[in-house]
Design an enzyme around this catalytic site. Sequence first.
Site, PDB file in Angstrom:
ATOM      1  N   ASP A   1      -1.490   5.855  12.153  1.00  0.00           N
ATOM      2  CA  ASP A   1      -0.773   5.470  10.941  1.00  0.00           C
ATOM      3  C   ASP A   1       0.495   6.301  10.794  1.00  0.00           C
ATOM      4  O   ASP A   1       0.448   7.481  10.430  1.00  0.00           O
ATOM      5  CB  ASP A   1      -1.678   5.660   9.723  1.00  0.00           C
ATOM      6  CG  ASP A   1      -1.041   5.145   8.431  1.00  0.00           C
ATOM      7  OD1 ASP A   1       0.147   4.765   8.462  1.00  0.00           O
ATOM      8  OD2 ASP A   1      -1.741   5.127   7.404  1.00  0.00           O
TER       9      ASP A   1
ATOM     10  N   SER B   1       0.809  -1.225   0.000  1.00  0.00           N
ATOM     11  CA  SER B   1       0.000   0.000   0.000  1.00  0.00           C
ATOM     12  C   SER B   1       0.838   1.269   0.000  1.00  0.00           C
ATOM     13  O   SER B   1       0.335   2.333  -0.362  1.00  0.00           O
ATOM     14  CB  SER B   1      -0.952   0.003   1.200  1.00  0.00           C
ATOM     15  OG  SER B   1      -0.244  -0.199   2.412  1.00  0.00           O
TER      16      SER B   1
ATOM     17  N   HIS C   1       2.145   5.123   6.257  1.00  0.00           N
ATOM     18  CA  HIS C   1       1.763   5.768   5.002  1.00  0.00           C
ATOM     19  C   HIS C   1       1.983   7.279   5.107  1.00  0.00           C
ATOM     20  O   HIS C   1       2.381   7.790   6.162  1.00  0.00           O
ATOM     21  CB  HIS C   1       0.303   5.454   4.676  1.00  0.00           C
ATOM     22  CG  HIS C   1       0.034   3.984   4.530  1.00  0.00           C
ATOM     23  ND1 HIS C   1      -0.407   3.211   5.582  1.00  0.00           N
ATOM     24  CD2 HIS C   1       0.162   3.161   3.470  1.00  0.00           C
ATOM     25  CE1 HIS C   1      -0.541   1.956   5.167  1.00  0.00           C
ATOM     26  NE2 HIS C   1      -0.201   1.896   3.886  1.00  0.00           N
TER      27      HIS C   1
END
Length: 453
Positions: free
Chosen positions: A410, A165, A413
């Site tokens: 997170d 991702s 990312h």
Amino acid sequence: MKHNPVELPSGSRSYALPRTSKIVLVIIFVTLAILTIIPVLYPLLGYPIYLLKFSPSSSSSSKPSTPSTYENDEEVGAASIKISDQAEGCDIFSGEWVRNLEAPYYTNTTCWAIHEHQNCMKYGRPDTEFMKWKWKPDGCELPVFNPAQFLEILRGKSLAFVGDSVGRNQMQSLICLLSRVEYPIDVSYTPDERFKRWKYTSYNSTIAYFWTPHLIKSKERDANGPTQTGLFNLYLDEFDEEWTTQIEGFDYLIISGGHWFYRPAVFYENHQIVGCHFCQLENVTDLTKFYGYRKAFRTAFKAINSLENFKGITILRTFAPSHFENGIWNQGGNCVRTKPFRSNETALDGDNLELYMIQMEEFRAAEREGRKKGKKYRLLDTTQASLLRPDGHPSRYGHWPHENVTLYNDCVHWCLPGPIDTWNDFLLQMLKMEGIRSHQERLHSGDRKMKFQ
């Protein structure tokens, strides 16, 4: 008007040259000028003119072919091809982050490609300074991304992102950066969102994404696993045919991976269990994530080198460290800093250093082997630039506070817009250099043919 006398070969003086002499002198002057200029321009001969038109010597009134909001005039001038610096050995991947008040070049309201979990501004991130930096290499400049230039280089060609991702994160950044010129249409061969293809119809260009978090054949063994993130079987010597059977026609292949190897996994080789990483299975040796990581990249590169019809360039995008502080990802760790580190304030060490070195070692080995078969490998080294950006992650701003979601903070990312946009600045500069390198190779090949004639 008074003229200085000119000494003639006869010794007499004359205040005017014959017309034929003037013409001869002009021809000599022009010839000398051309011979002087050619060596300066030699590396750029044959290179598309759109990459040269913003040179420092260009008129100050020159404007980019795309709206001026893409880059201010100074930065368009800087795109003036500091390529020569790179050709002389400038490492664009080593440097510092400096202020860039012109950024960002798109927003979450102008680009539809932003993944919800990286849409930090939508979900209430209060600060905006993390968007206002650009990378300054040591000893040269890295031009801000020029979308029209990128699409022109990619005209009639195709580019694929292969990985997890974070690779998708970069692809979405690229779509957003290019959206100032054109939005692509979806031409995916499957409804599976893990495998996407986008086409820029005006340029006959394709950008694709292939989901392969471990790069090799893998299968979830236990949905919960020791850390509640799943336990996976990794077949370390088997290709992931979901992507290896799809890439032969691509011109550029950007391969990356890393964070999924922190999850528990059972390692298979030759169809037999050889060990694991934190699998907690009886009588199975823990070989650590590093063993699986090395073998996975080795097998992925072996797959690429085995494809006879793949004539593209393989680009390794290096590991981008996460920035959890005050705890690991599932034990309260977070990333709340609001500005970059300076290069002397942190260092690549521990797991991050080990993963990076494994990538480099396997990349160099694959490059040596691939060269025998005419394969080309390049390095997109995002590690240092990413290490210095603890402020660029979504943290808790990937969903609404009241939503009942099982997401942790997170710090893996990257917010869009954000630091990951610079990865595509790197990519564009690499593609420019690739054009010059290809031209020089053609010239060299031509020289060799002439010598043997």
